[in-house]
Enzyme design. Structure first.
Site, PDB file in Angstrom:
ATOM      1  N   ASN A  17       0.838  -1.211   0.000  1.00 30.94           N
ATOM      2  CA  ASN A  17       0.000   0.000   0.000  1.00 30.94           C
ATOM      3  C   ASN A  17       0.865   1.250   0.000  1.00 30.94           C
ATOM      4  O   ASN A  17       0.537   2.244  -0.660  1.00 30.94           O
ATOM      5  CB  ASN A  17      -0.958   0.002   1.198  1.00 30.94           C
ATOM      6  CG  ASN A  17      -2.199  -0.823   0.928  1.00 30.94           C
ATOM      7  OD1 ASN A  17      -3.040  -0.443   0.122  1.00 30.94           O
ATOM      8  ND2 ASN A  17      -2.302  -1.981   1.574  1.00 30.94           N
ATOM      9  N   ASN A 110      -6.112   5.657   7.781  1.00 30.63           N
ATOM     10  CA  ASN A 110      -5.688   4.256   7.877  1.00 30.63           C
ATOM     11  C   ASN A 110      -6.439   3.425   6.841  1.00 30.63           C
ATOM     12  O   ASN A 110      -7.559   3.765   6.466  1.00 30.63           O
ATOM     13  CB  ASN A 110      -6.021   3.738   9.287  1.00 30.63           C
ATOM     14  CG  ASN A 110      -5.645   2.282   9.481  1.00 30.63           C
ATOM     15  OD1 ASN A 110      -4.544   1.854   9.120  1.00 30.63           O
ATOM     16  ND2 ASN A 110      -6.556   1.493  10.049  1.00 30.63           N
ATOM     17  N   HIS A 112      -7.942  -0.466   6.287  1.00 28.85           N
ATOM     18  CA  HIS A 112      -8.256  -1.681   7.043  1.00 28.85           C
ATOM     19  C   HIS A 112      -8.907  -2.691   6.097  1.00 28.85           C
ATOM     20  O   HIS A 112      -9.783  -2.318   5.301  1.00 28.85           O
ATOM     21  CB  HIS A 112      -9.197  -1.349   8.204  1.00 28.85           C
ATOM     22  CG  HIS A 112      -9.470  -2.536   9.071  1.00 28.85           C
ATOM     23  ND1 HIS A 112      -8.516  -3.050   9.941  1.00 28.85           N
ATOM     24  CD2 HIS A 112     -10.556  -3.332   9.175  1.00 28.85           C
ATOM     25  CE1 HIS A 112      -9.029  -4.114  10.543  1.00 28.85           C
ATOM     26  NE2 HIS A 112     -10.263  -4.305  10.102  1.00 28.85           N
ATOM     27  N   SER A 139     -11.595  -0.644   3.733  1.00 25.48           N
ATOM     28  CA  SER A 139     -12.038   0.707   4.086  1.00 25.48           C
ATOM     29  C   SER A 139     -10.825   1.578   4.342  1.00 25.48           C
ATOM     30  O   SER A 139      -9.868   1.142   4.992  1.00 25.48           O
ATOM     31  CB  SER A 139     -12.860   0.692   5.387  1.00 25.48           C
ATOM     32  OG  SER A 139     -13.882  -0.290   5.350  1.00 25.48           O
ATOM     33  N   GLU A 146     -10.464   5.044  19.218  1.00 25.28           N
ATOM     34  CA  GLU A 146     -10.818   3.618  19.236  1.00 25.28           C
ATOM     35  C   GLU A 146     -10.198   2.924  18.032  1.00 25.28           C
ATOM     36  O   GLU A 146     -10.203   3.481  16.927  1.00 25.28           O
ATOM     37  CB  GLU A 146     -12.335   3.462  19.121  1.00 25.28           C
ATOM     38  CG  GLU A 146     -13.122   3.931  20.310  1.00 25.28           C
ATOM     39  CD  GLU A 146     -13.121   2.900  21.409  1.00 25.28           C
ATOM     40  OE1 GLU A 146     -13.497   1.749  21.152  1.00 25.28           O
ATOM     41  OE2 GLU A 146     -12.722   3.272  22.529  1.00 25.28           O
ATOM     42  N   ASP A 148      -9.582   0.989  14.738  1.00 27.30           N
ATOM     43  CA  ASP A 148     -10.345   0.764  13.498  1.00 27.30           C
ATOM     44  C   ASP A 148     -11.699   1.477  13.502  1.00 27.30           C
ATOM     45  O   ASP A 148     -12.694   0.982  12.964  1.00 27.30           O
ATOM     46  CB  ASP A 148     -10.520  -0.750  13.233  1.00 27.30           C
ATOM     47  CG  ASP A 148      -9.186  -1.443  13.052  1.00 27.30           C
ATOM     48  OD1 ASP A 148      -8.245  -0.785  12.575  1.00 27.30           O
ATOM     49  OD2 ASP A 148      -9.080  -2.628  13.410  1.00 27.30           O
TER      50      ASP A 148
HETATM   51  C1  GAR Z   1      -3.056  -4.619   4.211  1.00 28.38           C
HETATM   52  O1  GAR Z   1      -3.948  -5.650   3.834  1.00 28.38           O
HETATM   53  C2  GAR Z   1      -3.720  -3.674   5.173  1.00 28.38           C
HETATM   54  O2  GAR Z   1      -5.076  -3.445   4.901  1.00 28.38           O
HETATM   55  C3  GAR Z   1      -3.558  -4.409   6.474  1.00 28.38           C
HETATM   56  O3  GAR Z   1      -2.249  -4.934   6.430  1.00 28.38           O
HETATM   57  C4  GAR Z   1      -1.916  -5.200   5.063  1.00 28.38           C
HETATM   58  C5  GAR Z   1      -0.599  -4.529   4.764  1.00 28.38           C
HETATM   59  O4  GAR Z   1      -0.137  -4.882   3.486  1.00 28.38           O
HETATM   60  N1  GAR Z   1      -3.737  -3.543   7.598  1.00 28.38           N
HETATM   61  C6  GAR Z   1      -4.288  -3.921   8.735  1.00 28.38           C
HETATM   62  O5  GAR Z   1      -4.663  -5.042   8.954  1.00 28.38           O
HETATM   63  C7  GAR Z   1      -4.403  -2.808   9.770  1.00 28.38           C
HETATM   64  N2  GAR Z   1      -5.294  -3.193  10.811  1.00 28.38           N
HETATM   65  P1  GAR Z   1       0.980  -4.021   2.788  1.00 28.38           P
HETATM   66  O6  GAR Z   1       2.152  -3.940   3.773  1.00 28.38           O
HETATM   67  O7  GAR Z   1       1.352  -4.786   1.562  1.00 28.38           O
HETATM   68  O8  GAR Z   1       0.421  -2.677   2.485  1.00 28.38           O
END
Ligand code: GAR
Length: 197
Positions: A17, A110, A112, A139, A146, A148
């Site tokens: 990301n 963020n 999620h 999302s 809080e 997420d």
């Molecule tokens: C992604 O799927 C992101 O949505 C998730 O971690 C992954 C990171 O992938 N984030 C969470 O779970 C946050 N609660 P990436 O390092 O390849 O972007």
């Protein structure tokens, strides 16, 4: 012309990301600039992406700190010295204190991997499958104290297939994350850019 919004990206792992956001921010018509990566894990793959893109990366290993507050104090120092306007958390797997999040109110977003408010927390894909969900997704939201929680900026839906595993579902969701995050960033940047001197 207002000054570009200075963006930091927080990550803990592979950084796909972050890479997507970095590519988006490199476009000349996007009013933001990726100026700092921050990883809480020294082994995160994303650090190499920053190095290759010539973006400074602060590696702030949370395990080196006795308290969350001390860890965050060093993060705040790095963010302040880079004169950051906006933080994008992109796979940053460390809970931030309410004080930190409040300090960055409406300037920290963020991504999620679920259709919030469904499946806050971890293992979202497995939980969606266990529930027999027909739809899943991701999302991008403003962060609040809080976990997420906070106003959703963009959501993308994906279908859940009968033969999905958590991995196949994660792959389908991740492809949509890479669409959702730049879209959400554009919305937030437009708001912030209009407030820049
Ligand atoms: C992604 O799927 C992101 O949505 C998730 O971690 C992954 C990171 O992938 N984030 C969470 O779970 C946050 N609660 P990436 O390092 O390849 O972007």
């Amino acid at each position: 012309m207002s000054k570009p919004v200075r963006v930091a990206i927080l990550f803990s792992g592979r950084g796909s990301n972050m890479e997507t956001l970095a590519q988006h921010l490199a476009k000349p018509d996007v009013p933001g600039q990726f100026v700092l990566g921050v990883s809480n894990r020294p082994e995160a793959g994303g650090i190499g992406l920053c190095t290759r893109a010539n973006i400074p990366c602060a590696v702030i290993d949370h395990k080196a700190y006795d308290t969350r507050e001390d860890f965050e104090a060093d993060m705040q120092k790095a963010l302040a010295s880079a004169r950051i306007d906006l933080i994008c958390a992109a796979g940053f797997m460390r809970l931030l204190t309410p004080e930190f999040v409040t300090h960055w109110h409406n300037r920290i977003i963020n991504i999620h991997p679920s259709l919030l408010p469904a499946y806050k927390g971890l293992n979202t894909h497995k939980r969606a499958l266990d529930d027999g969900a027909k739809q899943h997704g991701c999302s991008v939201h403003y962060m609040r104290a809080e976990m997420d929680d906070g106003p959703v900026i963009v959501q993308k839906h994906v279908p859940v297939h009968a033969d999905d595993t958590p991995d196949t579902l994660a792959t389908r969701v991740l492809a949509q994350e890479h669409v959702a995050y730049p879209e959400a960033l554009d919305i937030v940047l437009e708001k912030l850019a209009s407030q820049q001197p």
